[in-house]
Design an enzyme around this catalytic site. Structure first.
Site, PDB file in Angstrom:
ATOM      1  CG  ASP A  21     -16.449   2.301   8.362  1.00  0.00           C
ATOM      2  OD1 ASP A  21     -16.807   2.034   7.199  1.00  0.00           O
ATOM      3  OD2 ASP A  21     -15.398   1.854   8.871  1.00  0.00           O
ATOM      4  CG  ASN A  69     -14.060   6.497   0.713  1.00  0.00           C
ATOM      5  OD1 ASN A  69     -14.676   7.251   1.453  1.00  0.00           O
ATOM      6  ND2 ASN A  69     -13.538   5.351   1.168  1.00  0.00           N
TER       7      ASN A  69
HETATM    8  C1  IPE Z   1     -13.776   6.176   6.241  1.00  0.00           C
HETATM    9  O1  IPE Z   1     -14.284   4.906   6.046  1.00  0.00           O
HETATM   10  C2  IPE Z   1     -14.351   7.139   5.246  1.00  0.00           C
HETATM   11  C3  IPE Z   1     -15.767   7.445   5.403  1.00  0.00           C
HETATM   12  C4  IPE Z   1     -16.554   7.020   6.354  1.00  0.00           C
HETATM   13  C5  IPE Z   1     -16.301   8.363   4.430  1.00  0.00           C
HETATM   14  P1  IPE Z   1     -13.518   3.815   5.173  1.00  0.00           P
HETATM   15  O2  IPE Z   1     -14.359   2.608   5.198  1.00  0.00           O
HETATM   16  O3  IPE Z   1     -13.172   4.384   3.847  1.00  0.00           O
HETATM   17  O4  IPE Z   1     -12.166   3.625   5.993  1.00  0.00           O
HETATM   18  P2  IPE Z   1     -11.103   2.443   6.008  1.00  0.00           P
HETATM   19  O5  IPE Z   1     -10.679   2.210   4.586  1.00  0.00           O
HETATM   20  O6  IPE Z   1     -11.761   1.241   6.599  1.00  0.00           O
HETATM   21  O7  IPE Z   1      -9.993   2.948   6.879  1.00  0.00           O
HETATM   22  C1  IPE Z   2     -19.097   3.774   4.878  1.00  0.00           C
HETATM   23  O1  IPE Z   2     -19.370   2.435   4.766  1.00  0.00           O
HETATM   24  C2  IPE Z   2     -19.395   4.538   3.613  1.00  0.00           C
HETATM   25  C3  IPE Z   2     -18.202   5.158   3.003  1.00  0.00           C
HETATM   26  C4  IPE Z   2     -16.965   4.934   3.352  1.00  0.00           C
HETATM   27  C5  IPE Z   2     -18.427   6.069   1.917  1.00  0.00           C
HETATM   28  P1  IPE Z   2     -18.384   1.414   4.038  1.00  0.00           P
HETATM   29  O2  IPE Z   2     -18.770   1.332   2.604  1.00  0.00           O
HETATM   30  O3  IPE Z   2     -16.964   1.760   4.285  1.00  0.00           O
HETATM   31  O4  IPE Z   2     -18.771   0.067   4.776  1.00  0.00           O
HETATM   32  P2  IPE Z   2     -17.810  -1.122   5.180  1.00  0.00           P
HETATM   33  O5  IPE Z   2     -16.672  -0.544   5.977  1.00  0.00           O
HETATM   34  O6  IPE Z   2     -17.342  -1.747   3.900  1.00  0.00           O
HETATM   35  O7  IPE Z   2     -18.684  -2.041   5.980  1.00  0.00           O
HETATM   36 MG    MG Z   3     -15.641   1.203   5.712  1.00  0.00          MG
END
Ligand code: IPE
Ligand code: IPE
Ligand code: MG
Length: 243
Positions: A21, A69
């Protein structure tokens, strides 16, 4: 795969699972589009996979795309799927040479046809490998996984081939995507968020959780080694008395 045992006290984790993340925040901090964060995130994947192979980790699971997602803007979903295509096209032969077995968990039928073909190919090409297992959680969510298992068991019970009283942990787990994968010993989440976001909820029952502030694109081998060191200092009790 070997018996589904967990790692021994003081030993490295057998199964490391990572919630990758912070790509978006990494990009935002640099005034870059979110896609740039996802690109750097994909580079971090390569280094961490190599690190786990070198460290002799038995199984590594990476949360690449959750069932939630899809709520993101279509352009971002396309970017993520595009990076996945690139990763699979570029990395599978190297992973195969490193004796890595690649597996996917999550719902496949919602994915684009060409991605489903790449997944089948990655799993097929590496199926005979007996080094590290790399599990990619793609369109994965624990609630979906658990509900699918419940449906499967209910169908068997309705057909008369399963007695409800015979449903134990083993029977239930045999219906999960992870049926032949040991439970994670260590779950790492980057970016400072402290939640599981629908990741391996059943399987995480006794996992050690580690929340690190590093954003995923900055996560490097040193961070991985630090997490493994800290894991080895933890006392896993599984409900028994502390000693
Ligand atoms: C969790 O991250 C999913 C992945 C890393 C693939 P998210 O960024 O989607 O999670 P939330 O929405 O902050 O809980
Ligand atoms: C993780 O990074 C990638 C996926 C969830 C696919 P994010 O895109 O969630 O990054 P933040 O949480 O917005 O920083
Ligand atoms: Mg995220």
């Amino acid at each position: 795969m070997e018996a589904l045992t967990s790692s021994q006290p003081g030993q490295p984790p057998r199964h490391v699972a990572i919630i990758m993340d912070g790509n978006g925040r990494w990009a935002k901090a640099r005034g870059l589009p979110r896609a740039a964060g996802h690109q750097r995130g994909a580079s971090a994947v390569r280094k961490v996979v190599e690190g786990c192979v070198d460290l002799g980790i038995f199984c590594l699971t990476l949360y690449a795309f959750s069932s939630e997602n899809w709520k993101r803007p279509p352009a971002e979903v396309d970017d993520l799927m595009g990076l996945l295509r690139l990763y699979l096209r570029r990395e599978i032969s190297g992973l195969n040479s490193s004796n890595v077995r690649v597996r996917f968990i999550g719902v496949r039928h919602d994915l684009a046809k060409d991605i489903r073909s790449l997944i089948d190919e990655a799993e097929g090409v590496t199926a005979g490998n007996d080094g590290m297992t790399l599990v990619i959680a793609l369109n994965y969510g624990s609630h979906n996984e658990i509900l699918a298992a419940c449906r499967q068991l209910a169908e068997q019970a309705a057909a008369g081939s399963l007695q409800p009283a015979d449903i134990d942990e083993g029977v239930f787990e045999s219906c999960l995507d992870t049926s032949d994968i040991p439970h994670p010993d260590l779950i790492i989440r980057t970016s400072g968020e402290q939640r599981l976001s629908n990741f391996l909820l059943w399987q995480a029952a006794y996992a050690e959780l580690m929340f690190v502030d590093t954003l995923w694109p900055d996560f490097c081998r040193e961070n991985l080694e630090q997490a493994i060191d800290e894991f080895q200092r933890r006392d896993r009790r599984y409900g028994a008395a502390s000693g």
